[in-house]
Design a protein around this motif. Structure first.
Motif, PDB file in Angstrom:
ATOM      1  N   SER A  99       0.828  -1.207   0.000  1.00 23.92           N
ATOM      2  CA  SER A  99       0.000   0.000   0.000  1.00 23.92           C
ATOM      3  C   SER A  99       0.862   1.256   0.000  1.00 23.92           C
ATOM      4  O   SER A  99       0.507   2.253  -0.627  1.00 23.92           O
ATOM      5  CB  SER A  99      -0.952  -0.003   1.193  1.00 23.92           C
ATOM      6  N   GLY A 100       2.026   1.247   0.688  1.00 20.02           N
ATOM      7  CA  GLY A 100       2.917   2.405   0.692  1.00 20.02           C
ATOM      8  C   GLY A 100       3.393   2.749  -0.693  1.00 20.02           C
ATOM      9  O   GLY A 100       3.446   3.922  -1.080  1.00 20.02           O
ATOM     10  N   LEU A 101       3.749   1.736  -1.487  1.00 12.69           N
ATOM     11  CA  LEU A 101       4.196   1.964  -2.853  1.00 12.69           C
ATOM     12  C   LEU A 101       3.069   2.567  -3.684  1.00 12.69           C
ATOM     13  O   LEU A 101       3.274   3.535  -4.416  1.00 12.69           O
ATOM     14  CB  LEU A 101       4.684   0.664  -3.492  1.00 12.69           C
ATOM     15  N   LEU A 102       1.879   2.012  -3.558  1.00 10.63           N
ATOM     16  CA  LEU A 102       0.739   2.529  -4.318  1.00 10.63           C
ATOM     17  C   LEU A 102       0.440   3.974  -3.922  1.00 10.63           C
ATOM     18  O   LEU A 102       0.157   4.816  -4.776  1.00 10.63           O
ATOM     19  CB  LEU A 102      -0.483   1.646  -4.103  1.00 10.63           C
ATOM     20  N   ARG A 103       0.538   4.272  -2.636  1.00  6.31           N
ATOM     21  CA  ARG A 103       0.270   5.629  -2.162  1.00  6.31           C
ATOM     22  C   ARG A 103       1.350   6.602  -2.615  1.00  6.31           C
ATOM     23  O   ARG A 103       1.075   7.751  -2.947  1.00  6.31           O
ATOM     24  CB  ARG A 103       0.092   5.627  -0.649  1.00  6.31           C
ATOM     25  N   LEU A 104       2.611   6.142  -2.656  1.00 11.73           N
ATOM     26  CA  LEU A 104       3.708   6.983  -3.128  1.00 11.73           C
ATOM     27  C   LEU A 104       3.552   7.281  -4.619  1.00 11.73           C
ATOM     28  O   LEU A 104       3.723   8.421  -5.064  1.00 11.73           O
ATOM     29  CB  LEU A 104       5.045   6.296  -2.852  1.00 11.73           C
ATOM     30  N   LYS A 105       3.188   6.258  -5.389  1.00  8.97           N
ATOM     31  CA  LYS A 105       2.955   6.476  -6.826  1.00  8.97           C
ATOM     32  C   LYS A 105       1.764   7.405  -7.051  1.00  8.97           C
ATOM     33  O   LYS A 105       1.785   8.239  -7.952  1.00  8.97           O
ATOM     34  CB  LYS A 105       2.740   5.137  -7.539  1.00  8.97           C
ATOM     35  N   ALA A 106       0.719   7.254  -6.240  1.00  4.08           N
ATOM     36  CA  ALA A 106      -0.448   8.139  -6.370  1.00  4.08           C
ATOM     37  C   ALA A 106      -0.060   9.585  -6.058  1.00  4.08           C
ATOM     38  O   ALA A 106      -0.453  10.512  -6.777  1.00  4.08           O
ATOM     39  CB  ALA A 106      -1.573   7.674  -5.445  1.00  4.08           C
ATOM     40  N   LEU A 107       0.730   9.779  -5.007  1.00  2.00           N
ATOM     41  CA  LEU A 107       1.191  11.118  -4.644  1.00  2.00           C
ATOM     42  C   LEU A 107       1.993  11.732  -5.786  1.00  2.00           C
ATOM     43  O   LEU A 107       1.744  12.865  -6.209  1.00  2.00           O
ATOM     44  CB  LEU A 107       2.033  11.063  -3.369  1.00  2.00           C
ATOM     45  N   GLN A 108       2.938  10.976  -6.331  1.00  4.55           N
ATOM     46  CA  GLN A 108       3.775  11.483  -7.415  1.00  4.55           C
ATOM     47  C   GLN A 108       2.918  11.819  -8.642  1.00  4.55           C
ATOM     48  O   GLN A 108       3.099  12.857  -9.264  1.00  4.55           O
ATOM     49  CB  GLN A 108       4.866  10.472  -7.783  1.00  4.55           C
ATOM     50  N   GLY A 109       1.978  10.942  -8.977  1.00  5.35           N
ATOM     51  CA  GLY A 109       1.113  11.175 -10.126  1.00  5.35           C
ATOM     52  C   GLY A 109       0.272  12.437  -9.971  1.00  5.35           C
ATOM     53  O   GLY A 109       0.126  13.223 -10.915  1.00  5.35           O
ATOM     54  N   GLU A 110      -0.274  12.643  -8.785  1.00  4.13           N
ATOM     55  CA  GLU A 110      -1.091  13.835  -8.543  1.00  4.13           C
ATOM     56  C   GLU A 110      -0.243  15.104  -8.557  1.00  4.13           C
ATOM     57  O   GLU A 110      -0.670  16.138  -9.074  1.00  4.13           O
ATOM     58  CB  GLU A 110      -1.845  13.693  -7.220  1.00  4.13           C
ATOM     59  N   LEU A 111       0.976  15.036  -7.991  1.00  5.55           N
ATOM     60  CA  LEU A 111       1.875  16.193  -8.020  1.00  5.55           C
ATOM     61  C   LEU A 111       2.279  16.519  -9.459  1.00  5.55           C
ATOM     62  O   LEU A 111       2.327  17.687  -9.852  1.00  5.55           O
ATOM     63  CB  LEU A 111       3.113  15.930  -7.164  1.00  5.55           C
ATOM     64  N   ASN A 112       2.563  15.484 -10.226  1.00  3.75           N
ATOM     65  CA  ASN A 112       2.927  15.664 -11.624  1.00  3.75           C
ATOM     66  C   ASN A 112       1.789  16.353 -12.378  1.00  3.75           C
ATOM     67  O   ASN A 112       2.004  17.337 -13.083  1.00  3.75           O
ATOM     68  CB  ASN A 112       3.271  14.312 -12.249  1.00  3.75           C
ATOM     69  N   GLU A 113       0.592  15.838 -12.217  1.00  2.00           N
ATOM     70  CA  GLU A 113      -0.569  16.383 -12.921  1.00  2.00           C
ATOM     71  C   GLU A 113      -0.868  17.822 -12.489  1.00  2.00           C
ATOM     72  O   GLU A 113      -1.132  18.686 -13.321  1.00  2.00           O
ATOM     73  CB  GLU A 113      -1.791  15.493 -12.665  1.00  2.00           C
ATOM     74  N   ALA A 114      -0.792  18.085 -11.187  1.00  7.03           N
ATOM     75  CA  ALA A 114      -1.138  19.410 -10.668  1.00  7.03           C
ATOM     76  C   ALA A 114      -0.144  20.489 -11.090  1.00  7.03           C
ATOM     77  O   ALA A 114      -0.499  21.677 -11.135  1.00  7.03           O
ATOM     78  CB  ALA A 114      -1.233  19.367  -9.147  1.00  7.03           C
ATOM     79  N   THR A 115       1.084  20.103 -11.396  1.00  3.57           N
ATOM     80  CA  THR A 115       2.112  21.094 -11.731  1.00  3.57           C
ATOM     81  C   THR A 115       2.513  21.070 -13.207  1.00  3.57           C
ATOM     82  O   THR A 115       3.349  21.868 -13.623  1.00  3.57           O
ATOM     83  CB  THR A 115       3.372  20.874 -10.871  1.00  3.57           C
ATOM     84  N   LEU A 116       1.937  20.181 -13.978  1.00  4.41           N
ATOM     85  CA  LEU A 116       2.332  20.004 -15.378  1.00  4.41           C
ATOM     86  C   LEU A 116       2.312  21.313 -16.170  1.00  4.41           C
ATOM     87  O   LEU A 116       3.258  21.632 -16.895  1.00  4.41           O
ATOM     88  CB  LEU A 116       1.431  18.960 -16.037  1.00  4.41           C
ATOM     89  N   ALA A 117       1.255  22.087 -16.039  1.00  2.00           N
ATOM     90  CA  ALA A 117       1.134  23.346 -16.788  1.00  2.00           C
ATOM     91  C   ALA A 117       1.953  24.477 -16.158  1.00  2.00           C
ATOM     92  O   ALA A 117       2.107  25.538 -16.747  1.00  2.00           O
ATOM     93  CB  ALA A 117      -0.328  23.761 -16.876  1.00  2.00           C
ATOM     94  N   LEU A 118       2.503  24.221 -14.958  1.00  2.00           N
ATOM     95  CA  LEU A 118       3.235  25.259 -14.230  1.00  2.00           C
ATOM     96  C   LEU A 118       4.745  25.147 -14.387  1.00  2.00           C
ATOM     97  O   LEU A 118       5.478  25.996 -13.877  1.00  2.00           O
ATOM     98  CB  LEU A 118       2.900  25.186 -12.736  1.00  2.00           C
ATOM     99  N   ARG A 119       5.205  24.105 -15.070  1.00  2.00           N
ATOM    100  CA  ARG A 119       6.639  23.845 -15.110  1.00  2.00           C
ATOM    101  C   ARG A 119       7.101  23.416 -16.496  1.00  2.00           C
ATOM    102  O   ARG A 119       6.315  22.940 -17.306  1.00  2.00           O
ATOM    103  CB  ARG A 119       7.020  22.773 -14.085  1.00  2.00           C
TER     104      ARG A 119
END
Length: 192
Positions: A99-119
């Protein structure tokens, strides 16, 4: 005006960082960053927006995530993305789903998506690859050297198991952090 460069990372706890740094100092061919061991969430990028907007976007994602249990116990020889034809050695997560791995990947994916247009990613090829949480133990090795490094890491009993309770936005100058901005993850999920 100079461009603002950033990276988003999880830092190893100090005791683990010291252990890995000592191992790297004693192991020929190993490398360890002077500023500390880390798991990269977003590699070096240039912000297209003022820093406060970037911070707000990252904070909005972090607010929805709880402390994450990370287990980096699997050694892997991979293609070195910094030098074609050479290998890197990673300490990463085992193939079994945790579950930690899945949660870490989810966190990274959401951060990537949320900042994609900003970077603007400084290394777009790296940003397009599937996310693999890891610690880099060595870069620029031949295949043979990489497998020797894996043997040395196994002999050294290298594993990293810890709780991630914060993420750091690094403000970079020539690739080195000059300022760090912390983002605190929420308390652990309550037990059912």
């Amino acid at each position: 005006m100079t461009e603002s460069r950033y990276g988003l990372h999880i830092l190893l706890p100090e005791i683990l960082d010291r252990r890995f740094a000592h191992w790297a100092n004693e192991t020929p061919g190993a490398s360890w960053p002077e500023w500390g061991g880390h798991i990269t969430l977003l590699a070096s990028f240039i912000s297209r927006v003022p820093e406060h907007e970037l911070i707000a976007a990252i904070g909005a994602v972090i607010d929805d995530h709880h402390v994450i249990d990370v287990h980096l116990t699997q050694l892997a020889v991979v293609q070195d993305l910094t030098r074609e034809g050479y290998r890197a050695v990673f300490l990463t997560t085992p193939a079994q789903t945790r579950s930690g791995l899945l949660r870490l990947k989810a966190l990274q994916g959401e951060l990537n998506e949320a900042t994609l247009a900003l970077r603007t990613d400084r290394f777009p090829d790296m940003a397009r690859r599937e996310y693999l949480p890891h610690l880099t133990l060595a870069l620029g090795l031949s295949e043979h050297e990489a497998h020797q490094m894996v043997s040395a890491a196994r002999s050294g009993g290298l594993v990293a198991e810890f709780y991630v309770d914060r993420v750091w936005l690094f403000c970079l100058d020539d690739g080195l952090p000059v300022r760090r901005i912390p983002f605190q993850l929420s308390s652990p999920l309550p037990l059912a």
